[in-house]
Enzyme design. Sequence first.
Site, PDB file in Angstrom:
ATOM      1  N   GLU A  43      10.614  44.618  11.402  1.00  0.00           N
ATOM      2  CA  GLU A  43       9.714  43.562  11.879  1.00  0.00           C
ATOM      3  C   GLU A  43      10.207  42.975  13.199  1.00  0.00           C
ATOM      4  OE1 GLU A  43       6.852  42.934  10.836  1.00  0.00           O
ATOM      5  OE2 GLU A  43       6.900  44.037   8.958  1.00  0.00           O
ATOM      6  N   GLN A  48       7.888  42.958  19.661  1.00  0.00           N
ATOM      7  CA  GLN A  48       7.492  43.020  21.069  1.00  0.00           C
ATOM      8  C   GLN A  48       7.513  44.443  21.609  1.00  0.00           C
ATOM      9  OE1 GLN A  48       9.839  39.933  21.014  1.00  0.00           O
ATOM     10  NE2 GLN A  48       8.754  38.528  22.330  1.00  0.00           N
ATOM     11  N   THR A  49       7.552  45.406  20.697  1.00  0.00           N
ATOM     12  CA  THR A  49       7.660  46.793  21.123  1.00  0.00           C
ATOM     13  C   THR A  49       6.638  47.638  20.372  1.00  0.00           C
ATOM     14  OG1 THR A  49      10.025  46.400  21.331  1.00  0.00           O
ATOM     15  CG2 THR A  49       9.317  48.691  21.415  1.00  0.00           C
ATOM     16  N   LEU A  86      15.193  48.169  24.120  1.00  0.00           N
ATOM     17  CA  LEU A  86      14.178  47.362  23.429  1.00  0.00           C
ATOM     18  C   LEU A  86      13.915  46.032  24.132  1.00  0.00           C
ATOM     19  CD1 LEU A  86      15.268  47.957  19.729  1.00  0.00           C
ATOM     20  CD2 LEU A  86      13.100  48.637  20.734  1.00  0.00           C
ATOM     21  N   GLY A  87      14.838  45.630  25.025  1.00  0.00           N
ATOM     22  CA  GLY A  87      14.660  44.369  25.739  1.00  0.00           C
ATOM     23  C   GLY A  87      14.786  43.167  24.812  1.00  0.00           C
ATOM     24  N   TYR A  88      14.504  41.985  25.359  1.00  0.00           N
ATOM     25  CA  TYR A  88      14.603  40.733  24.585  1.00  0.00           C
ATOM     26  C   TYR A  88      15.875  40.736  23.735  1.00  0.00           C
ATOM     27  CZ  TYR A  88       9.693  40.462  25.866  1.00  0.00           C
ATOM     28  OH  TYR A  88       8.518  40.441  26.559  1.00  0.00           O
ATOM     29  N   TYR A 126       6.204  34.445  10.577  1.00  0.00           N
ATOM     30  CA  TYR A 126       5.610  35.780  10.448  1.00  0.00           C
ATOM     31  C   TYR A 126       6.581  36.727   9.729  1.00  0.00           C
ATOM     32  CZ  TYR A 126       4.623  40.574  11.452  1.00  0.00           C
ATOM     33  OH  TYR A 126       4.452  41.918  11.287  1.00  0.00           O
ATOM     34  N   ASP A 144      -0.093  37.567  12.478  1.00  0.00           N
ATOM     35  CA  ASP A 144       0.334  37.873  13.849  1.00  0.00           C
ATOM     36  C   ASP A 144      -0.927  38.112  14.680  1.00  0.00           C
ATOM     37  OD1 ASP A 144      -0.604  40.279  12.950  1.00  0.00           O
ATOM     38  OD2 ASP A 144       1.104  41.457  13.656  1.00  0.00           O
ATOM     39  N   CYS A 204     -15.491  50.031  16.164  1.00  0.00           N
ATOM     40  CA  CYS A 204     -16.313  49.372  15.132  1.00  0.00           C
ATOM     41  C   CYS A 204     -17.096  50.392  14.303  1.00  0.00           C
ATOM     42  CB  CYS A 204     -17.272  48.379  15.769  1.00  0.00           C
ATOM     43  SG  CYS A 204     -16.418  47.046  16.633  1.00  0.00           S
ATOM     44  N   CYS A 207     -14.990  51.365  11.427  1.00  0.00           N
ATOM     45  CA  CYS A 207     -14.283  50.256  10.768  1.00  0.00           C
ATOM     46  C   CYS A 207     -14.780  50.101   9.325  1.00  0.00           C
ATOM     47  CB  CYS A 207     -14.529  48.965  11.546  1.00  0.00           C
ATOM     48  SG  CYS A 207     -13.785  47.535  10.759  1.00  0.00           S
TER      49      CYS A 207
HETATM   50  S1  SF4 Z   1     -13.416  44.029  12.235  1.00  0.00           S
HETATM   51 FE1  SF4 Z   1     -14.247  46.068  12.496  1.00  0.00          FE
HETATM   52  S2  SF4 Z   1     -16.386  45.786  13.029  1.00  0.00           S
HETATM   53 FE2  SF4 Z   1     -15.350  43.841  13.341  1.00  0.00          FE
HETATM   54  S3  SF4 Z   1     -14.745  43.854  15.471  1.00  0.00           S
HETATM   55 FE3  SF4 Z   1     -13.021  44.650  14.341  1.00  0.00          FE
HETATM   56  S4  SF4 Z   1     -13.327  46.854  14.397  1.00  0.00           S
HETATM   57 FE4  SF4 Z   1     -15.279  45.940  14.947  1.00  0.00          FE
END
Ligand code: SF4
Length: 344
Positions: A43, A48-49, A86-88, A126, A144, A204, A207
């Site tokens: 983690e 940052q990488t 890795l920096g930081y 986190y 995050d 999307c 998704c």
């Molecule tokens: S949750 Fe899915 S549908 Fe909604 S913006 Fe992100 S990728 Fe697109």
Amino acid sequence: MKPKKNSTDFLHIGHKIQTWYSKNARDLPFRNTKDPYKIWICEIVFQQTRIAQGLGHYNRFIERFPDVKTLAEANENEVILHWKGLGYYSRAINIHKASKQIMTEFSGIFPSDYDDILTLKGVGKYTAAAVSSICFGERRAAVDGNFYRVLSRIFADDFDVSQTNAFSYFSELAFLIMPENAGDFNQAMMDLGSEICRPKNPDCGNCPVNDDCLAFALGKVSEFPVKTKKVKVENHSLKYYFVHRNNQFIIQQRGDDDIWKKLYEFLPEISSELVPFIKNAKTVNHKLTHRNLSIEIFDVEINSDLVWNEIISNKNLIVSDFEDSQKRSFPKPLENYIQNTLKD
Ligand code: SF4
């Protein structure tokens, strides 16, 4: 539309994300372990990488320091050296301090709940949430940038992610969709955020929650997450003197404060007697998260044994050469300078 707290109307979203993850999880070495030490290191490394960039470093670090005890007993400079690339570097120093803390305060056993993990040096909410949920099944949301992005889009929520209470706000939102297994869900959100719901050009069409995503339905995906506060970047100038004779040069180790903690550097100043030895100067620019650095590096070639011997009689200074410098960690611009100047 802001979802009402405690609503169970959204749990199916989390289930869909988890089903997607069960088929599409990235095959990463730290996915096959519940060892809190390894999850913690991973983690911190990947905060940052990018995964592709940090994977080799993570594997080498774990190979050299396979457990808390080995890390706690190691020399700090060696830990910093294994962080090279890795920096930081303050992350490496904090990891080392935290490993000592685990040895003294927790009898060498990695703490097993969120509140105790949070007391470790360099560990924030986190990381504590990620380790406690993945390794100990605690119900915590590892919020995050991925969470901010995915959740603000799903709910078309314009809560400003640069607000100081963003973590708790999005934690509450995450609980609305979080199924039983918080650890798996946190990892699923990580993968969904980096593979599908990317900052730019989210996929999307593929998704798993596009049916449930309000920003997608409204055609406003690019408007989320909302972030008003820009990171303030300051300009800084630095001077360094690369004092050298034959193939040797002078360095010193930085202190514990400000940037580049404990790294090695050239001399930030020289006495007036050395000014006549300055041959030329070169300016290099370097960007840090909050600072733009302009670094002027003066080439100071000492052509007198007497003067050189006087410089190196100072016990606070270190005489280095190319081979020696490879075993130490320098700030990136100085490391580049050494490479360009001394490498054949
Ligand atoms: S949750 Fe899915 S549908 Fe909604 S913006 Fe992100 S990728 Fe697109």
